[in-house]
Motif scaffolding. Structure first.
Motif, PDB file in Angstrom:
ATOM      1  N   ARG A   1      -4.172  -1.297   2.833  1.00 43.68           N
ATOM      2  CA  ARG A   1      -4.829  -1.277   4.133  1.00 43.68           C
ATOM      3  C   ARG A   1      -4.543  -2.601   4.833  1.00 43.68           C
ATOM      4  O   ARG A   1      -4.159  -3.584   4.205  1.00 43.68           O
ATOM      5  CB  ARG A   1      -6.350  -1.123   3.982  1.00 43.68           C
ATOM      6  CG  ARG A   1      -6.809   0.123   3.247  1.00 43.68           C
ATOM      7  CD  ARG A   1      -6.632   1.373   4.093  1.00 43.68           C
ATOM      8  NE  ARG A   1      -7.264   2.534   3.482  1.00 43.68           N
ATOM      9  CZ  ARG A   1      -6.665   3.334   2.604  1.00 43.68           C
ATOM     10  NH1 ARG A   1      -5.418   3.084   2.239  1.00 43.68           N
ATOM     11  NH2 ARG A   1      -7.306   4.374   2.098  1.00 43.68           N
TER      12      ARG A   1
ATOM     13  N   PHE B   1      -0.597   2.501   6.079  1.00 39.00           N
ATOM     14  CA  PHE B   1      -2.032   2.347   5.855  1.00 39.00           C
ATOM     15  C   PHE B   1      -2.703   3.717   5.824  1.00 39.00           C
ATOM     16  O   PHE B   1      -2.291   4.647   6.517  1.00 39.00           O
ATOM     17  CB  PHE B   1      -2.679   1.519   6.975  1.00 39.00           C
ATOM     18  CG  PHE B   1      -2.236   0.083   7.062  1.00 39.00           C
ATOM     19  CD1 PHE B   1      -1.573  -0.530   6.006  1.00 39.00           C
ATOM     20  CD2 PHE B   1      -2.489  -0.665   8.199  1.00 39.00           C
ATOM     21  CE1 PHE B   1      -1.170  -1.854   6.086  1.00 39.00           C
ATOM     22  CE2 PHE B   1      -2.103  -1.992   8.297  1.00 39.00           C
ATOM     23  CZ  PHE B   1      -1.440  -2.585   7.239  1.00 39.00           C
ATOM     24  N   GLY B   2      -3.755   3.814   5.048  1.00 37.57           N
ATOM     25  CA  GLY B   2      -4.600   4.999   5.100  1.00 37.57           C
ATOM     26  C   GLY B   2      -4.204   6.116   4.162  1.00 37.57           C
ATOM     27  O   GLY B   2      -4.907   7.123   4.074  1.00 37.57           O
TER      28      GLY B   2
END
Length: 431
Positions: free
Chosen positions: A369, A387-388
């Motif tokens: 992240r 990210f994620g």
């Protein structure tokens, strides 16, 4: 580092980087350069063309203001738009044209640097490190393909490392690290990737962490003790992956558990070296089997850098000096593989941990992240698009990481099932 780079410094570093790139594949034939050795990896010659295209885009076009030499190749060598699994079907340049492309772009880059300088040095540093990172990726391909492109020269142990070697580390010895407020991330000034910033403070509780990465000997005991058969040690996703792909040992180990591939050489399994080419799923199962867990990213960085006495984070585990291969750490590629765990006592962290830099990338429990206040720079596709998801963070670099890249704030990431990278594990536990 970047603030004082002159155009001469940059040209020297670019020249050295290119010499290394070509050295690593000097002994690889054209057919093997073009072949898809694994759908996880690019053809080696694609990497060569990509290095040239990236340099042309950023150093010649965006810094130098010149039109791109081969704008028609931009899509072919766009790493984000062309997933690795399909790169073998792309109209990439074959070996000799790729080498000519590298040379032509470099000539333009040098001319641009001499004409207008390196500016603040950040784009130049990006290009240097980009080529360094791709050589590590190419070494991953060479190892998966069992190809030897160069003759390794393992680092000799320093005189003061004898005691560290005699200890015969296992990776199961845990040392206590005091918790508290700690600094995480790269400081302001100089070069760092966007996902390393902003530097911020976070709290960490007291914990324990492995003095060294887990060794082959400890992993062999895990395998022989039913480590890949005991369902209770595996996460649901990890067990499904293991069963689907019939995973019974680390990547590169032979079925008799006596040997492992090191580039193009089948070598006896050294019980004292860190285990390498294990997935996050495997690392997690190993830790559970030993009543432990994987360290968080903050725990890893605190163990690597935090000087409890001065209440400050060091630039490197041993101090401010950049890593010297064979003195502080096993980095910079030419060793051709891992060294015995704990070999370089001069690279010890204030916590007492050994081998925090080099040998193997170390899986953490942290998902990839952005840090609080993250800003994409210089383009979102480097970090932000990852990210994620399920990507996990790895830290520390490997034997195949260039010394210029190997910092304790550098964040690598990959999916939990992946093990083509030079990945190992350092376990942790609550205090």
């Amino acid at each position: 580092m970047t603030g004082t780079l002159t155009h001469a410094d940059v040209i020297e570093a670019l020249t050295e980087a290119r010499e290394r790139t070509l050295t690593l594949v000097a002994g690889v034939g054209d057919k093997d350069l073009e072949r898809v050795h694994s759908t996880l990896m690019s053809p080696l010659v694609w990497d060569l063309g990509h290095i040239a295209a990236f340099e042309d885009l950023w150093l010649v076009h965006r810094l130098g203001g010149e039109p791109m030499l081969r704008g028609d190749l931009a899509e072919v060598y766009d790493a984000f738009e062309t997933p690795r699994a399909g790169r073998g079907e792309l109209p990439f340049l074959r070996p000799e044209p790729a080498r000519q492309y590298l040379d032509a772009v470099r000539e333009r880059a040098v001319a641009a640097l001499r004409r207008q300088g390196a500016g603040d040095g950040l784009i130049a540093e990006l290009i240097i490190r980009h080529e360094h990172q791709h050589t590590e990726t190419m070494l991953q391909t060479l190892e998966l393909a069992h190809l030897q492109g160069f003759e390794p020269s393992p680092h000799a142990a320093a005189d003061d490392d004898d005691g560290a070697q005699a200890a015969r580390h296992t990776g199961l010895e845990l040392i206590a690290v005091h918790g508290g407020e700690t600094t995480l991330g790269a400081p302001n000034g100089g070069f760092a990737y966007d996902n390393e910033r902003p530097r911020h403070r976070t709290d960490v509780r007291d914990y324990r962490i492995g003095r060294t990465p887990v060794t082959n000997g400890s992993w062999l005991t895990f395998v022989e003790g039913g480590g890949y058969e005991r369902r209770e040690w595996w996460s649901r996703e990890g067990w499904a992956w293991k069963e689907d792909h019939d995973i019974t040992r680390p990547e590169g180990w032979t079925a008799d558990l006596r040997s492992q591939w090191r580039l193009g050489t089948l070598a006896p399994l050294d019980p004292d070296e860190p285990v390498v080419h294990v997935s996050w799923f495997e690392a997690d199962a190993f830790a559970r089997a030993h009543g432990a867990r994987l360290p968080t990213e903050a725990e890893w960085e605190r163990a690597a850098t935090w000087d409890q006495r001065d209440d400050v984070a060091r630039r490197h585990p041993w101090g401010d000096q950049p890593p010297v291969p064979g003195v502080h750490a096993n980095v910079d590629q030419l060793s051709g593989g891992t060294a015995p765990a704990g070999r370089y006592a001069a690279g010890a962290a204030p916590s007492g941990c050994l081998g925090m830099i080099g040998d193997v990338w170390e899986w953490t429990s942290t998902r990839f992240r952005g840090y609080p206040g993250f800003v994409a720079d210089p383009y979102p596709e480097y970090s932000e698009v990852f990210f994620g998801g399920d990507y996990r963070v790895l830290r520390g670099g490997s034997w195949a990481t260039r010394a210029r890249v190997a910092t304790p704030t550098f964040r690598n990431w990959d999916l939990p099932q992946r093990r083509q990278i030079f990945s190992g594990v350092r376990i942790a536990a609550d205090a």
